[in-house]
Design a protein around this motif. Structure first.
Motif, short mmCIF file in Angstrom:
data_model
loop_
_atom_site.label_atom_id
_atom_site.label_comp_id
_atom_site.label_asym_id
_atom_site.label_seq_id
_atom_site.Cartn_x
_atom_site.Cartn_y
_atom_site.Cartn_z
N SER A 462 0.25 -0.87 0.19
CA SER A 462 0.41 -0.14 0.16
C SER A 462 0.80 1.31 0.09
CB SER A 462 -0.82 -0.23 0.96
OG SER A 462 -1.78 -0.95 0.97
N LYS A 465 0.31 3.38 -3.21
CA LYS A 465 -1.13 4.00 -3.58
C LYS A 465 -1.40 4.67 -3.66
CE LYS A 465 -3.69 0.14 -1.31
NZ LYS A 465 -4.76 -0.26 -0.02
N ASN A 504 -10.41 -6.44 1.27
CA ASN A 504 -9.13 -5.17 2.13
C ASN A 504 -8.54 -6.45 2.95
OD1 ASN A 504 -10.41 -3.13 1.26
ND2 ASN A 504 -11.77 -3.04 2.15
N TYR A 505 -7.00 -5.69 3.36
CA TYR A 505 -6.27 -5.89 4.50
C TYR A 505 -7.49 -6.49 5.88
CZ TYR A 505 -6.58 -2.74 7.80
OH TYR A 505 -6.63 -1.49 8.61
N SER A 522 -6.68 2.25 3.59
CA SER A 522 -5.81 2.01 2.82
C SER A 522 -7.25 1.12 2.89
CB SER A 522 -4.80 1.21 3.97
OG SER A 522 -3.60 0.69 2.68
N ASN A 524 -8.33 -1.50 -0.08
CA ASN A 524 -6.95 -2.28 -1.65
C ASN A 524 -8.13 -2.31 -2.54
OD1 ASN A 524 -5.70 -2.59 0.14
ND2 ASN A 524 -5.84 -4.89 0.10
N SER A 527 -9.00 1.22 -4.48
CA SER A 527 -7.85 1.70 -4.93
C SER A 527 -7.59 0.91 -6.50
CB SER A 527 -6.82 1.12 -4.39
OG SER A 527 -5.58 1.19 -3.12
N LEU A 561 -2.46 -2.24 -5.93
CA LEU A 561 -1.96 -3.03 -4.73
C LEU A 561 -0.11 -3.15 -4.09
CD1 LEU A 561 -4.23 -6.17 -4.34
CD2 LEU A 561 -4.69 -3.70 -3.77
N LYS A 661 2.92 6.98 4.05
CA LYS A 661 2.09 5.68 4.22
C LYS A 661 2.52 4.95 4.25
CE LYS A 661 -1.40 3.70 2.62
NZ LYS A 661 -1.69 3.03 3.41
N GLY A 663 2.80 0.38 4.41
CA GLY A 663 2.38 0.05 3.53
C GLY A 663 2.60 -1.92 3.72
#
Length: 784
Positions: A462, A465, A504-505, A522, A524, A527, A561, A661, A663
């Motif tokens: 991420s 992103k 998503n995470y 964040s 996903n 994005s 991603l 950000k 990741g």
């Protein structure tokens, strides 16, 4: 006369000695002039005659050539004495060489032992005496002579044996250096302290005999013990990965033959204070991660000599259940065992000398320290990356006498430690100039020279992103654009089941979500939908100039991603574009290169950040690759990552100008944080060199962010906060947080949002208001 007439035409020009180029090593410095490293077989620091201490000259001449300032290059008496000894005994005892003759041999002749070479040496010495002054000859001698341990010249020898300049040595140390030319390898104070001591005292006695020192000075200096020990390069800042990057560049540019002999001085962009902070932050961060996953070190023991002699402090005496040791014999063995272990960053080796209920006494090779139970209670056995065994209830559950351990000093506390299996990279860049301020390519370079900042190609997750979102903002999206965070399935024949179902995470879906929210949370799926709308190819065309020119960006939806591998340096450079307002500034390391005389060979060309300006001579204008308004919007959104998103912990730094950000890649194989303000960009990566999971609790915000925070806390000390400047064409508007449309009049939950002036929503939201009697009505829409 015949020999002279035969040899004279073959003698070199003694005047050329004025221009002689001494072999000196490559040296690498920080921007503020602190030594990082040196490379070369010959350590040398040339001195001028005025820099040579008079007392050293007295010591040298007393032992080597006391008539130096009187003779004309040769010592006739000395030569006759040496010749008679050779005839009488058949062996060479004294050479009869003057310092001038030694200069002739060192600069022009081989070490061959023959009458022909000796006669050439005599003739050349006479020629040198005619061409040069005594001071010039002595200067050449003290800079050329080999004095053992790779030291060439007296200044290098002083640094090698005492870690000080020749001007800082006392009388005994000065005499020690002056006595080295006779047998520098066999009789230096490191290889043979006793022989070196005898030679030193001979030099002192000769000085006394020639009345260069007093009787009292002689007695005091000759009674001093040998204090010399080997000192490596006297580096002031640990930055081995930086040094290796410079070495490789110099070798590639000037060739291996010249790289280590021409005395190149390379000044980097590295800030010494920030580099030291980066070293400490990365190493401590990895040790903290390592301790959270258990103790892996297998017990190893140092030699212990059994006996009954006990002469150390009372607390060193063995307990009832311990066999007596001969401490006088054991401790030197332990000292050697510790000395054989290379230092490893902030952790050091020690040996347990006694175990108690409250902790253990440990021997470091220099002193005894107490490691409390609190400093080792963390050491539950490592079972797997997500599980540990039972913590030790007592010190004796883990440690026993003679055990070799590693420990870390953290402030006033001692902690049991081990070499981390996990690795990391940290690179910090000035986004206004591109100059690299700090660079750490791993825990230490001792075991592996792989530089993870420049060589590790890893998925950024991420942390990539912001560039996808920037592309979206540049193509008509706004921070208030609504994107549906809902499940999606893409057909992909390359996959086993023929389809791709990204998640998503946290496995949850949030429904319609504003772009700003999706970034700081964040998400996903948002994005991916964004990238699908603008297309991966169009996004890559926009993103690549930020600093990814050499990155292999895949034109696939998974790009959203962060599945295209990049190096930490590439990512830091790209974040620099976000930090500086939208200009592409390539990170650089070498500021200037000087030759051994201080003449400038290379100077980095500075960059100018401005729109439509002309660069002054010797500089260049950085290209703008991101519109100022787009840049303002994405930076403001990234500040929300710190204020309320996945990097909210960074608020502890107490600054309002931070953005960045986190990741994390699939299965937690890589953890990242890239963060910045207008003055500094720093990227941190954490992972295993052979990709494997960091554990179920490892994310960018829990693993990489703490290292980033520890570094930035120190790096930004004294740096004023500087908020982004709102460019022309950016306006604010009150919007409905659910729809992203303009807020209805009096709407209680309305929020402020930034827009390009042409992108302000044209419609107002319909808001459901409570009437107080259990029913709701629609508020009227207002169009602006």
């Amino acid at each position: 006369m015949g020999a002279y007439l035969y040899l004279a035409p073959t003698l070199p020009d003694a005047q050329a000695l004025r221009e002689v180029d001494l072999q000196t090593p490559l040296r690498v410095y920080t921007a503020d002039g602190k030594l990082i490293s040196e490379f070369g077989e010959k350590r040398r620091t040339p001195l001028t005659y005025s820099q040579i201490p008079p007392r050293f000259i007295d010591a040298l001449l007393a032992s080597e050539d006391d008539a130096f300032f009187e003779h004309y290059g040769i010592d006739v008496k000395g030569l006759l004495r040496a010749s008679l000894e050779l005839i009488r005994t058949g062996r060479k005892k004294s050479g009869g060489s003057t310092i001038t003759m030694q200069v002739a041999k060192n600069y022009y002749l081989s070490s061959e032992k023959s009458f022909g070479r000796k006669f050439t040496e005599i003739l050349l010495a006479l020629k040198i005496e005619q061409a040069l002054t005594k001071e010039e000859i002595l200067e050449l001698y003290v800079n050329k002579i080999y004095l053992g341990k790779r030291a060439y010249g007296i200044e290098a020898a002083a640094q090698v044996y005492y870690g000080k300049s020749i001007q800082e040595l006392n009388l005994a140390q000065t005499a020690m250096i002056a006595g080295l030319p006779q047998a520098p390898s066999a009789a230096n104070p490191v290889n043979s302290p006793q022989r070196a001591l005898e030679r030193r005292n001979y030099v002192l006695s000769r000085m006394l005999e020639l009345k260069k020192i007093t009787e009292a000075e002689y007695r005091q200096a000759s009674a001093e013990p040998v204090t010399a020990r080997y000192h490596g390069a006297n580096t002031e800042v640990s930055a081995p990965y930086v040094a290796e990057m410079v070495r490789q560049y110099i070798v590639a540019t000037y060739g291996e033959d010249k790289a280590y002999t021409q005395g190149f001085r390379v000044f980097t962009s590295i800030d010494s204070t920030r580099q030291l902070s980066a070293n400490l932050a990365l190493q401590r961060g990895l040790l903290d991660y390592d301790r959270a996953h258990g103790y892996r070190q297998k017990p190893a023991f140092a030699p212990m000599i059994k006996g009954t002699q006990v002469s150390r402090e009372e607390w060193l005496q063995p307990g009832k259940d311990e066999a007596p040791l001969d401490w006088d014999a054991t401790l030197p063995q332990w000292h050697d065992a510790i000395a054989a272990t290379e230092p490893d960053g902030v952790i050091a080796t020690a040996i347990v000398s006694r175990v108690t209920d409250k902790g253990a006494w440990i021997y470091t090779g220099e002193q005894f320290l107490f490691l409390p139970y609190e400093g080792l209670s963390w050491a539950a056995p490592f079972l797997n990356i997500n599980a540990m065994g039972k913590r030790p209830a007592h010190t004796s559950d883990l440690l026993s006498r003679g055990q070799k351990i590693m420990f870390e000093r953290r402030g006033e506390h001692l902690l049991l430690a081990q070499k981390p299996a996990v690795e990391s990279a940290l690179v910090s860049v000035d986004p206004q100039t591109g100059g690299i301020q700090a660079l750490v390519g791993g825990f230490t370079q001792a075991d592996n020279q792989f530089n993870r900042v420049t060589q590790a190609q890893r998925q950024p997750g991420s942390a990539f992103k912001p560039f996808v979102y920037s592309a979206a903002l540049a193509n008509g999206f706004t921070p208030a654009t609504i994107i549906n965070d809902a499940p999606v399935v893409y057909e992909d024949a390359s996959l086993e089941d023929g389809s791709w179902r990204p998640e998503n995470y946290n496995g949850k879906f949030n429904g319609p979500t504003r772009l700003r929210q999706a970034l700081y949370r964040s998400q996903n799926l948002v994005s991916i939908r964004i990238l699908s709308q603008i297309t991966p190819r169009k996004a890559i065309e926009y993103i690549r100039p930020f600093g990814f020119q050499n990155a292999n960006l895949q034109a696939e939806l998974s790009l959203a991603l962060g599945t295209s591998a990049v190096t930490p340096l590439q990512l830091a450079g790209a974040y620099g574009t976000l930090a500086n307002g939208g200009f592409a500034v390539e990170p650089w390391l070498i500021d200037r290169i000087e030759d051994s005389n201080g003449s400038e060979l290379v100077q980095h060309s500075p960059v100018i950040l401005c729109d439509g300006c002309t660069a002054p001579e010797g500089s260049k204008v950085a290209p703008r690759v991101m519109d100022a308004r787009t840049n303002f919007l994405i930076v403001d959104m990234l500040q929300d990552v710190v204020k309320r998103g996945t990097a909210v912990k960074a608020k502890e730094l107490g600054r309002t100008d931070l953005a960045g950000k986190t990741g994390t890649t699939n299965d937690q194989k890589d953890a990242w944080f890239s963060g910045f303000n207008r003055n500094l960009v720093t990227t941190v990566w954490v992972g295993f060199d052979t990709p494997s999971t960091l554990g179920k609790a490892a994310f960018g915000g829990t693993t990489a962010l703490p290292i980033w925070m520890a570094y930035m806390k120190e790096a930004l000390k004294g740096v004023p906060e500087q908020e982004p400047v709102m460019p022309e064409g950016i306006v604010t508007a009150m919007i409905d947080p659910t729809t992203g449309l303009l807020a209805a009049p009096g709407q209680p939950d309305a929020i402020n949002e930034f827009f390009r002036e042409e992108d302000v929503p044209k419609e107002s939201a319909t808001v459901r208001l409570e009437t107080g009697n259990g029913t709701t009505v629609s508020a009227p829409e207002m169009l602006f």
